[in-house]
Design a protein around this motif. Sequence first.
Motif, PDB file in Angstrom:
ATOM      1  N   ASP A   1       0.745  21.349   5.607  1.00  0.00           N
ATOM      2  CA  ASP A   1      -0.161  20.272   5.987  1.00  0.00           C
ATOM      3  C   ASP A   1      -1.125  20.057   4.823  1.00  0.00           C
ATOM      4  O   ASP A   1      -1.834  20.979   4.412  1.00  0.00           O
ATOM      5  N   CYS A   2      -1.159  18.843   4.267  1.00  0.00           N
ATOM      6  CA  CYS A   2      -1.993  18.565   3.094  1.00  0.00           C
ATOM      7  C   CYS A   2      -3.495  18.632   3.410  1.00  0.00           C
ATOM      8  O   CYS A   2      -4.294  18.955   2.542  1.00  0.00           O
ATOM      9  N   LYS A   3      -3.866  18.320   4.635  1.00  0.00           N
ATOM     10  CA  LYS A   3      -5.291  18.309   4.998  1.00  0.00           C
ATOM     11  C   LYS A   3      -5.836  19.720   5.175  1.00  0.00           C
ATOM     12  O   LYS A   3      -6.899  20.049   4.672  1.00  0.00           O
ATOM     13  N   THR A   4      -5.110  20.551   5.903  1.00  0.00           N
ATOM     14  CA  THR A   4      -5.606  21.895   6.215  1.00  0.00           C
ATOM     15  C   THR A   4      -5.013  22.974   5.314  1.00  0.00           C
ATOM     16  O   THR A   4      -5.436  24.124   5.392  1.00  0.00           O
ATOM     17  N   LYS A   5      -4.022  22.617   4.502  1.00  0.00           N
ATOM     18  CA  LYS A   5      -3.306  23.561   3.637  1.00  0.00           C
ATOM     19  C   LYS A   5      -2.653  24.679   4.436  1.00  0.00           C
ATOM     20  O   LYS A   5      -2.438  25.774   3.952  1.00  0.00           O
ATOM     21  N   GLN A   6      -2.315  24.394   5.679  1.00  0.00           N
ATOM     22  CA  GLN A   6      -1.698  25.369   6.567  1.00  0.00           C
ATOM     23  C   GLN A   6      -0.181  25.230   6.515  1.00  0.00           C
ATOM     24  O   GLN A   6       0.350  24.127   6.495  1.00  0.00           O
ATOM     25  N   LEU A   7       0.510  26.371   6.500  1.00  0.00           N
ATOM     26  CA  LEU A   7       1.964  26.378   6.493  1.00  0.00           C
ATOM     27  C   LEU A   7       2.471  25.975   7.871  1.00  0.00           C
ATOM     28  O   LEU A   7       2.105  26.568   8.878  1.00  0.00           O
ATOM     29  N   ILE A   8       3.297  24.920   7.917  1.00  0.00           N
ATOM     30  CA  ILE A   8       3.837  24.426   9.180  1.00  0.00           C
ATOM     31  C   ILE A   8       5.176  25.091   9.486  1.00  0.00           C
ATOM     32  O   ILE A   8       5.430  25.539  10.593  1.00  0.00           O
ATOM     33  N   TYR A   9       6.040  25.154   8.471  1.00  0.00           N
ATOM     34  CA  TYR A   9       7.388  25.680   8.681  1.00  0.00           C
ATOM     35  C   TYR A   9       7.919  26.225   7.363  1.00  0.00           C
ATOM     36  O   TYR A   9       7.613  25.697   6.291  1.00  0.00           O
TER      37      TYR A   9
ATOM     38  N   LYS B   1       0.852  -1.179   0.000  1.00  0.00           N
ATOM     39  CA  LYS B   1       0.000   0.000   0.000  1.00  0.00           C
ATOM     40  C   LYS B   1       0.892   1.234   0.000  1.00  0.00           C
ATOM     41  O   LYS B   1       1.833   1.325   0.772  1.00  0.00           O
ATOM     42  N   SER B   2       0.588   2.169  -0.876  1.00  0.00           N
ATOM     43  CA  SER B   2       1.356   3.407  -0.862  1.00  0.00           C
ATOM     44  C   SER B   2       0.757   4.326   0.195  1.00  0.00           C
ATOM     45  O   SER B   2      -0.452   4.436   0.324  1.00  0.00           O
ATOM     46  N   LYS B   3       1.644   4.954   0.947  1.00  0.00           N
ATOM     47  CA  LYS B   3       1.195   5.850   1.997  1.00  0.00           C
ATOM     48  C   LYS B   3       0.715   7.149   1.369  1.00  0.00           C
ATOM     49  O   LYS B   3       1.341   7.675   0.453  1.00  0.00           O
ATOM     50  N   THR B   4      -0.392   7.645   1.863  1.00  0.00           N
ATOM     51  CA  THR B   4      -0.850   8.940   1.384  1.00  0.00           C
ATOM     52  C   THR B   4      -0.124  10.022   2.172  1.00  0.00           C
ATOM     53  O   THR B   4       0.005   9.926   3.389  1.00  0.00           O
ATOM     54  N   PRO B   5       0.361  11.026   1.487  1.00  0.00           N
ATOM     55  CA  PRO B   5       1.129  12.054   2.181  1.00  0.00           C
ATOM     56  C   PRO B   5       0.245  12.913   3.082  1.00  0.00           C
ATOM     57  O   PRO B   5      -0.867  13.277   2.716  1.00  0.00           O
ATOM     58  N   SER B   6       0.746  13.210   4.257  1.00  0.00           N
ATOM     59  CA  SER B   6       0.058  14.108   5.184  1.00  0.00           C
ATOM     60  C   SER B   6       0.625  15.514   5.095  1.00  0.00           C
ATOM     61  O   SER B   6      -0.066  16.480   5.385  1.00  0.00           O
ATOM     62  N   TYR B   7       1.903  15.596   4.712  1.00  0.00           N
ATOM     63  CA  TYR B   7       2.576  16.883   4.602  1.00  0.00           C
ATOM     64  C   TYR B   7       3.314  16.938   3.271  1.00  0.00           C
ATOM     65  O   TYR B   7       3.612  15.900   2.673  1.00  0.00           O
ATOM     66  N   GLN B   8       3.598  18.142   2.822  1.00  0.00           N
ATOM     67  CA  GLN B   8       4.315  18.313   1.567  1.00  0.00           C
ATOM     68  C   GLN B   8       5.417  19.346   1.766  1.00  0.00           C
ATOM     69  O   GLN B   8       5.167  20.453   2.248  1.00  0.00           O
TER      70      GLN B   8
END
Length: 160
Positions: free
Chosen positions: A140-148, A114-121
């Motif tokens: 963050d791929c779910k919220t489209k929020q900038l983490i760093y 199974k390929s892992k779905t990305p949580s972050y980009q």
Amino acid sequence: MEETKLNIKNSKSSLFLMELIIVIMFFALASGSCIQLFAKAHQLTEATTVKQQAMMITDSVIACIKQRPNDLEWIASRFYGEILEKEFMEEKVIISLDDSLNPVEKNIGNKNQKSKTPSYQLTMTKTNTKAENYKIEIIDCKTKQLIYQQDIVCHQAIGK
């Protein structure tokens, strides 16, 4: 006389029950506040952990940039990333990351895993100017929020 004793006894027991209800309500409100504080502390801990891991993966990418500043293909291969089409004076490398901010390996040709779905980009953008500028962002791929986010400038030594 006996009737007044009963009324006093009833009033004492009802007063005791009212005090007991008030104490129970106080403890219920206090425990609700404590649960909210624990939940908020847990959220802050998770956010801090993600930001710390984002800083660590960014440091790894920066180390690769310092090692081979002009070799984006090598940097992308180290983190299972892909190079997007070169735009005007700009190159981008996209790296998919899982929940623990580890690079997600693409399973090409192996359909059993199974390929892992990305949580972050992680997006690394290189701008070619007099000095090479790099901009690294983790989203963050779910919220489209900038983490760093971190900007890097690499100066190249002038040859003899």
